[in-house]
Structure formats: C-alpha cells, structure tokens
Design an enzyme around this catalytic site. Structure first.
Site, short mmCIF file in Angstrom:
data_model
loop_
_atom_site.label_atom_id
_atom_site.label_comp_id
_atom_site.label_asym_id
_atom_site.label_seq_id
_atom_site.Cartn_x
_atom_site.Cartn_y
_atom_site.Cartn_z
N HIS A 101 0.87 -1.19 0.00
CA HIS A 101 0.00 0.00 0.00
C HIS A 101 0.90 1.23 0.00
O HIS A 101 2.01 1.21 0.54
CB HIS A 101 -0.86 -0.05 1.27
CG HIS A 101 -1.87 1.04 1.40
ND1 HIS A 101 -1.55 2.31 1.81
CD2 HIS A 101 -3.20 1.05 1.19
CE1 HIS A 101 -2.64 3.05 1.84
NE2 HIS A 101 -3.66 2.32 1.48
N CYS A 141 -4.81 2.35 -3.64
CA CYS A 141 -3.56 2.91 -3.10
C CYS A 141 -2.40 1.92 -3.29
O CYS A 141 -1.58 1.71 -2.38
CB CYS A 141 -3.70 3.28 -1.62
SG CYS A 141 -4.97 4.48 -1.30
N GLN A 197 -4.16 -4.84 7.38
CA GLN A 197 -5.09 -5.91 6.99
C GLN A 197 -4.88 -7.17 7.84
O GLN A 197 -5.81 -7.92 8.11
CB GLN A 197 -4.92 -6.25 5.50
CG GLN A 197 -5.18 -5.09 4.55
CD GLN A 197 -6.64 -4.63 4.51
OE1 GLN A 197 -7.55 -5.36 4.88
NE2 GLN A 197 -6.85 -3.41 4.07
N LYS A 240 -10.15 -0.65 10.80
CA LYS A 240 -10.27 -1.91 10.06
C LYS A 240 -10.58 -3.07 11.01
O LYS A 240 -10.74 -4.21 10.58
CB LYS A 240 -8.98 -2.17 9.30
CG LYS A 240 -8.68 -1.11 8.26
CD LYS A 240 -7.76 -1.62 7.23
CE LYS A 240 -6.98 -0.55 6.52
NZ LYS A 240 -7.71 0.52 5.92
N ASP A 286 3.47 -3.95 8.24
CA ASP A 286 2.23 -3.19 8.09
C ASP A 286 1.08 -4.16 8.34
O ASP A 286 0.76 -5.00 7.50
CB ASP A 286 2.18 -2.60 6.67
CG ASP A 286 0.82 -1.98 6.36
OD1 ASP A 286 0.66 -1.48 5.24
OD2 ASP A 286 -0.07 -2.00 7.23
C1 LIG Z 1 -2.19 -2.74 3.79
C2 LIG Z 1 -2.59 -1.34 4.18
N1 LIG Z 1 -1.66 -0.52 4.73
C3 LIG Z 1 -1.98 0.73 5.10
C4 LIG Z 1 -3.26 1.22 4.92
C5 LIG Z 1 -3.57 2.64 5.41
O1 LIG Z 1 -4.47 2.55 6.49
P1 LIG Z 1 -5.05 3.93 7.12
O2 LIG Z 1 -6.03 3.48 8.18
O3 LIG Z 1 -5.72 4.65 5.96
O4 LIG Z 1 -3.89 4.72 7.68
C6 LIG Z 1 -4.24 0.42 4.35
C7 LIG Z 1 -5.63 0.97 4.11
N2 LIG Z 1 -6.22 0.40 2.99
C8 LIG Z 1 -7.57 0.76 2.64
C9 LIG Z 1 -7.73 2.24 2.39
S1 LIG Z 1 -6.71 2.79 1.12
C10 LIG Z 1 -8.02 -0.05 1.41
O5 LIG Z 1 -9.12 0.24 0.86
O6 LIG Z 1 -7.30 -1.00 1.08
C11 LIG Z 1 -3.91 -0.89 3.99
O7 LIG Z 1 -4.83 -1.71 3.44
#
Ligand SMILES: Cc1ncc(COP(=O)(O)O)c(CN[C@@H](CS)C(=O)O)c1O
Length: 403
Positions: free
Chosen positions: A122, A362, A202, A225, A199
């Site tokens: 991401h 993203c 997920q 999440k 990270d």
């Molecule tokens: C693997 C991974 N790493 C970082 C992020 C960012 O998480 P935030 O809570 O936005 O900071 C995400 C968030 N992915 C969402 C929003 S783009 C998706 O629709 O896939 C992610 O999936």
C-alpha cells in the site's frame, strides 16, 4: 458454523437500504462497519467520561486517564507485546509508518543504505520510505512479487545485503489478500542487522498477532479496520528501539522539562504522543477488541475464506470476468471485467446496493505489475453472509450483460 446473520444484526449501518436495495457491504478492507457496542462505548464516553488525560486534577480526568491506559493494556495483551510502553497511539497505520520513517529511519540512514519494500505494498508503506530516502540519500529497493501475486522470497534473499537497514512489508496485502512470509523475512533480515516494519493494517483483523513470537521490530495497524472508529491506530515497537528514537512531534505530554535553554523529553509511550490524544477512539478500540475476541476466530476465518472461495467459483463462470491474484484463504477478491472500466462496474453494483471498492486501492505499483489501471475489490468481514455473495454475483452478471 459461524452465525454471520447474528453478527450482522449487531451492526446498525448494515440494516439500511442503499438505492432502494438491501445494503450489501463488501468494502471492509477499506473500513469495517461498527457493532452497536462500539458505538455505545463512544457515546458513553462523551456522555459520562469525557476529560483530557494525563493532565488536570479532578475525578473525571483521573477516570478518563485510567480507561485510556486500560485500552493501551488491552492492545498490549491483544498483540502479545512485552510492555504497554511499546504501544504508541497514532491516528492509524499511515501515521505510524510515517512516524517510524521520520524518527527511526531518518536518524539511522546514511547515503547508500537501502530500504527493501514489497511490490504489492500500500502507498502508506512505500511513500514514507521514499521520502526518508530522499532526505538521507538512502535508496528504496523494490522486492518483486511473483506471477502468482506472492512475495518473491528468493528475490528478497538475493536483494538482501548488508546495505539493507530496513525491510517494510505488509502482513497481508490489501488488493489480493496475500499473506506475506513475515516470519522468514524477519529471520533473514535480522541475520544482517536490518529491522523489519510490518504493516498490519489488513493482517490484524484476519489472523492472531503475537509480535513477540513474530519478533517484529515494528507492527502497525488502524482501529477502523478492526471494527473500531477511524482516527485511532497503534504503533508497536520494541522498547529498545523506541527508547533510542528521537521524538516525532513536539508539544504537551511528550516533555520532561521545557526551557528556552533546552528541553528534555518524556518517557515512553508519552514521548511519541504529543498533544491531546483520541481518548474516545482508544476506549472504543478497546471495546472493539473485546468484542472481536469474543468471536470464534477459527470459525470466523473459515467462514470468510468460504465466502471468498464461493465468490471466486461463481465469478469464474461469467464471461469476461478475470480474477486477479487470487489467494486461497484470503479475505478479499479482486477482479476486472475485460473491456469495462472498473469504476463503471462499481457504479452499477452500487445501484444494486452493493458496496465494493474500484480503482488502484492505493497500490499503483501492484496495478502496474498486473497491467491494469484498477480492479474491483470485494472484501469480507464477520458480518458477511452467503446471501451477500449471491447478491454480488448476480449484480456482476447483470453488469456483464449490460456493459
Ligand atoms: C495494507 C494497508 N496498509 C496501510 C493502509 C492505510 O491505512 P489507514 O487506516 O488509511 O492509515 C491500508 C488501508 N487500505 C484501505 C484504504 S486505502 C483499502 O481500501 O485497502 C492498507 O490496506
């Protein structure tokens, strides 16, 4: 047997209609919906407990502070950290990754050093490393994925040299749901003295996490999440690493003594928590974790994997539908309809009450590697049912006929 219908009934947002149809929410990888108990925890806090924390001298602030720190202890136990000092509240995974890049990495990296980053990451786990590489003269090196959208461990081990100081990879990726080999990566990286940033945005919601057993140096995730509100997240770091890092933001709570002759900084975890934190979010995250831990995790995982498998089997029967990077035991499935723009498909599904995500998610580098501008992604959570799968497939079939 996992009773998803009983779970779904706990989620007010799922009881609504969208465009005159039953809402079929299949975008939990973007953010999960919230159970009533989490919503109640938020409103109870603002109705009965609201006060600033670690500041003030009245009963409300004392109670709010103890609940705030109880939430930190809850996260400590949830992810198997050694100490609550290793749990830093952030706004989410993105802020946590930027904090590591701008403190640990910026303080460490020298020209020629390398940061190895997975191709399927991401942007939140790519761009912070590019920024700090630019600032320090270090270099970001891509770890390629395989044709099957897996982490290419052989390439990783070839790219891993003593120039590498940091490896950054997702526990589970967000487009294909690939479970990456974090255990092997950590073992190899540590042999060369590199740290590993995992990270968990997920991963945290799809398998048990024990950061001590994993031996991760850093592990980050977002509350939203994990059935909790947006705006609260967690940075886990090994205490020794956090102690050695310079502070991230300056302000209240992160200091010991401020003077114009110079300032000394506070201890962990406050050193990284300048300003008034998201107290309500932390307390609601505690409630979300307690709710989530009440679920039969094996039955939940089996249920979600079965839903994704049934989706795959049904979509494969449809003309022009191409599934991309399918992973057994994933919680998401990404696909395209050849000749049709992914956004058009998502719009048609939305008109039928079905919420999926379309676009690059993203993850531009992954889209480039897949040779597409975007995908349609359906992502599943504890409240999804077989009826949701049937509604999705029927709507995609209609889209194929219409477009
Ligand atoms: C693997 C991974 N790493 C970082 C992020 C960012 O998480 P935030 O809570 O936005 O900071 C995400 C968030 N992915 C969402 C929003 S783009 C998706 O629709 O896939 C992610 O999936």
């Amino acid at each position: 047997m996992f009773d998803a219908k009983h779970i779904a009934a706990q989620f007010p947002a799922l009881q609504q209609q969208v465009n005159g149809q039953r809402l079929v929410y299949l975008d939990s990888a973007a953010t999960t919906q919230k159970p009533q108990c989490v919503i109640d925890a938020l409103s109870h806090y603002y109705q009965q407990q609201n006060a600033n924390v670690h500041r003030g001298s009245h009963s409300l602030t004392a109670h709010a502070t103890s609940e705030f720190e109880r939430a930190r202890e809850t996260v400590t136990e949830f992810i198997g950290a050694q100490s609550s000092k290793e749990i830093i509240w952030t706004r989410g995974a993105t802020e946590a990754l930027n904090l590591i890049a701008q403190t640990y990495a910026r303080n460490l990296l020298r020209p020629g050093d390398e940061i190895l980053v997975g191709e399927m990451e991401h942007h939140a786990n790519v761009v912070p490393w590019q920024i700090v590489a630019e600032q320090t003269g270090a270099k970001v090196v891509k770890i390629p994925m395989t044709q099957e959208c897996q982490f290419d461990l052989a390439s990783f081990n070839r790219l891993l040299t003593d120039k590498c100081k940091i490896v950054a990879l997702a526990h589970i990726t967000n487009v294909t749901g690939t479970r990456q080999p974090v255990e092997e990566v950590i073992a190899s990286a540590h042999k060369l003295g590199a740290v590993v940033v995992v990270d968990g945005a997920q991963g945290i919601v799809h398998e048990p996490v024990d950061v001590t057993q994993l031996n991760a140096d850093f592990y980050v995730f977002s509350g939203h999440k994990l059935y909790a509100p947006a705006g609260v997240g967690v940075l886990y770091g090994k205490q020794a690493l956090l102690e050695a890092m310079p502070p991230w933001h300056g302000g209240g709570k992160m200091v010991e003594k401020v003077s114009f002759a110079g300032t000394t900084f506070g201890e962990l975890p406050g050193k990284f928590e300048a300003g008034t934190p998201n107290v309500a979010g932390a307390i609601a995250l505690m409630k979300a974790i307690q709710w989530y831990q009440g679920l039969d995790q094996h039955a939940l995982a089996t249920h979600i994997h079965q839903l994704v498998e049934k989706t795959k089997t049904a979509l494969e029967q449809l003309d022009d539908v191409r599934i991309l990077g399918y992973q057994p035991n994933a919680s998401v499935i990404s696909f395209v309809i050849d000749g049709v723009h992914h956004q058009d498909v998502a719009t048609l599904l939305d008109q039928q009450g079905i919420a999926v995500r379309a676009g690059n998610h993203c993850a531009h580098p992954l889209m480039d590697a897949l040779g597409v501008t975007g995908t349609i992604r359906a992502s599943f959570a504890a409240y999804n049912t077989i009826e949701d799968v049937e509604s999705l497939v029927a709507a995609v079939e209609k889209a194929v006929d219409m477009l």
